[in-house]
Design an enzyme around this catalytic site. Structure first.
Site: not given
Lengths: 271, 271, 271, 271
Positions: A11, A56, A237
């Site tokens: 999970k 899960t 940048h």
């Protein structure tokens, strides 16, 4: 004929918060957890036999259930507790727990400021192999001086001019391994971050690569427990915007920051 | 003393589009490229000597410069061309090029619909080791029937009920390796995707794990060139919303979809 | 002294899905709802008296509770049903319901492909003022020919060259008002979208502005019920990448698409 | 017959950074600008006559060109300078400039930490109508005590329990109007933010609505120049996770934070 290769289940993005009630002040933990398991579940894949597949959903519930007693400022400790819990099950041979903590800055006894990009990270694996690392994500730094980039190779497609001193901005993501566990993982995490910030602002560099090496060197020197550190330093940048084409005397102080593309620099520094 | 470990540098998120002009119709390529290099640049890190550091800005320029002649619907081919270009340089020993193509759906001779989540992916490494893979990201599928989840282990923290037939939604990300290169990489990519879609909708599954294994099996059967496929299948949960607590007769057709947490299932299927 | 001005409360981002079970095939609705209320709640703000403040949690529950019987392909109808429900309460004088439907494309009787950026939108206000609109968000279109931009004013900061024929890409967001309600809001929504797609690809334009006016004109002509349409057309720039500086013969087919900044064009067209 | 209604054009998401070079220390501005114009451009829409359409590319260039001399810590001042520049043109009757400044926190003379969610905002309109507002976006605050929600109306769909004291988290977005311009807009912006933070942490509330009113009241009291403030306070829910169903003694300290849905509260407070 098809056969099953490596596989895992778990999970991800389980968000759990906890108030640490205190006499004088409360504290807050705000953690996103993922649990990933490997084990003996071939029959689930090939035959539809789920007898080894811990749901899960149960993993998620377990994170909350264990948080009340075990989630502290020792993020690594909570990860270990979770990993060991799941490893108890026969069908599970390896558990990896990843934890990301959002950092809240205390303002009052019960008040906190948030919204920062920084995440404290811990990654714990237990089972057929035991590993652990600690880290930080998105520690955003910018300096207006103290970085150059010259002496690089040129070819037919080179347009970048050499720069003796440029603005440098990056979002530091670092992951390190402790040779020996620190006594206070939260304080040590803070020390690693502080060391990187001071190094970045304090050290001149000839490239992002050298800046990164200096960062790693500084951490290894300042924090005895760290045996190795991996750094990812995207160059965010800031392109000089050429004002001279408008007949303006260009002072080199106006920039066009771009989010893509970015220079993608990564390195490992170790003892 | 600090020493340099593994390191790399490159440019990520280089976005390049190209119009393929035709007599009867145009075509469009819309690709995001990353280039990552490894090589002999220790002196850059430790001494500030940039003589081996090809600027990432030059890498970006090169992607555009080579795109005019070499970017076609053979995404893998463009990746190879780019990788070989950079590998020519002495200081570079390994180049990895990753390409993600946004898929535009033709409507007219010069008109295209976009906005879909699907990305075609190619990953090419050349140098000390040559590897390649192809893939797809975020192929989103949902079925209202045809998936169960029963017979799983229970413990103190189990709350998930067994389900004989449930809604199943996922966003398929797959990466595969060709044993033998296909003649037409674009057509083969389409065949792999189509095969996964048909399998997902056509095959009953007892779990996401089994659904994934069936997907992989179907691809290996339908596409002779694929030798191995890795699948990532996040379970995009649609939680039943309990209407009975309002005294409403609950038909089991109203759901609360959540984006976090998600079941995180991954597996490899090979011949 | 401070006094309360305009105020509202509600619940946003309520995600609800519904399976429409059919004999031969299922259908699916996948809608995100927001409910915003205005009313007689000054005492809540100034005195902490919550007797008029319907909890936003109850609004959320109501969306799910009403979805089972009332959420159909008539998105506007569901919005109206919700708005009228909340307006029944004495302390609420105006309710605005906004609904965004994710579009799933049918593949089989129970299987659907998703992941597209397009959202169908409906906005309904009921109370002291009754208004309604319908719309679409993020209908992404690109054409490789059929759009120019010339004859514009120049000044000291102009660098854009005139272009007789350029690539044009945008993500159409449109919101329209029906003079008379259409019988089938889903079919009419589809007709508006199809009309805009055909117009965009079929009509030459001298600017995004003209392209937008032609879109609006086409919708008003094709769909009798629409009395007015508002269009937002961000110009998703594809910057020509100048290859001539590398000594390459530039064919004008290689572009650098950028996500920021973008040309931001909006207009209303009415009968 | 179709006719043109309200319309506008401009450039959004123009990112500009500027270094303010100083003797002892540098400073940095990092601003995202949008420029939107209205004017006499009907012929562009209906006839394809672009003689009045200042290109959005020129607007972008202008932002950079004026930044060198005019972008200071007075964000409102730069907005005004830009708006007046575009308003000079005959075909433009109204200009709206929106500026969002990313806040960098000084660490050294030339070093800054970033990554915070907070944005300083200024919005300036000049032309047929002159308006201005200042604001802040995404000031994230959380308190572990000091907020209740009781006494609200119940109906068939109510499930929310009353709470005498709860965790409250929100991301404050505020927009205010100055009756009289402050001398130092940057310092005043800081004072408004600080006042809201102190009020949020210092004042008990019976609801988000009351918390918001107290915030507005505090700002009006602390900052004489503010005549009116609009607040948006999304309730970032921390759902109590019920541990009692696992047979655990629930201390009410473990939560499940969710990003959707959210309580959506907005209000205006004025003198």
């Amino acid at each position: 004929m098809a056969e099953l290769g490596a596989n895992r289940w778990g999970k991800s993005q389980v968000r759990v918060s906890k108030i640490h009630r205190g006499e004088a002040a409360d504290d807050i933990s705000d953690v996103t957890v993922s649990v990933l398991c490997e084990g003996d579940v071939e029959a689930a894949h090939t035959l539809g036999d789920n007898s080894g597949v811990l749901p899960t959903d149960t993993m998620k519930n377990t994170v909350y259930a264990l948080a009340q007693d075990h989630l502290t400022k020792d993020l690594e400790g909570f990860g270990l507790r979770l990993a060991d819990h799941f490893l108890d099950r026969d069908s599970i041979h390896l558990v990896t727990v990843e934890l990301r903590e959002r950092v809240w800055q205390r303002e009052t006894a019960t008040g906190f400021l948030g919204g920062g990009s920084v995440r404290r990270v811990a990654r714990i694996s237990r089972g057929v192999e035991d590993t652990a690392s600690s880290g930080v994500e998105d520690l955003v730094v910018l300096k207006t001086r103290g970085s150059a980039f010259t002496g690089f190779p040129k070819d037919d497609f080179t347009t970048l001019p050499e720069t003796e001193d440029r603005l440098l901005a990056t979002s530091i993501t670092a992951e390190w391994v402790y040779g020996e566990s620190p006594e206070d993982t939260a304080a040590t995490w803070g020390l690693v971050c502080r060391t990187m910030i001071d190094s970045f602002f304090g050290e001149w560099s000839e490239s992002v690569q050298q800046q990164g090496f200096l960062l790693g060197e500084a951490v290894l020197e300042a924090v005895a427990e760290v045996s190795e550190i991996h750094l990812h330093l995207p160059n965010q940048h800031h392109l000089p915007f050429d004002l001279s084409r408008f007949g303006i005397d260009d002072h080199g102080i106006v920039f066009h920051p771009v989010s893509e593309p970015y220079g993608d620099i990564a390195l490992t520094v170790r003892r």
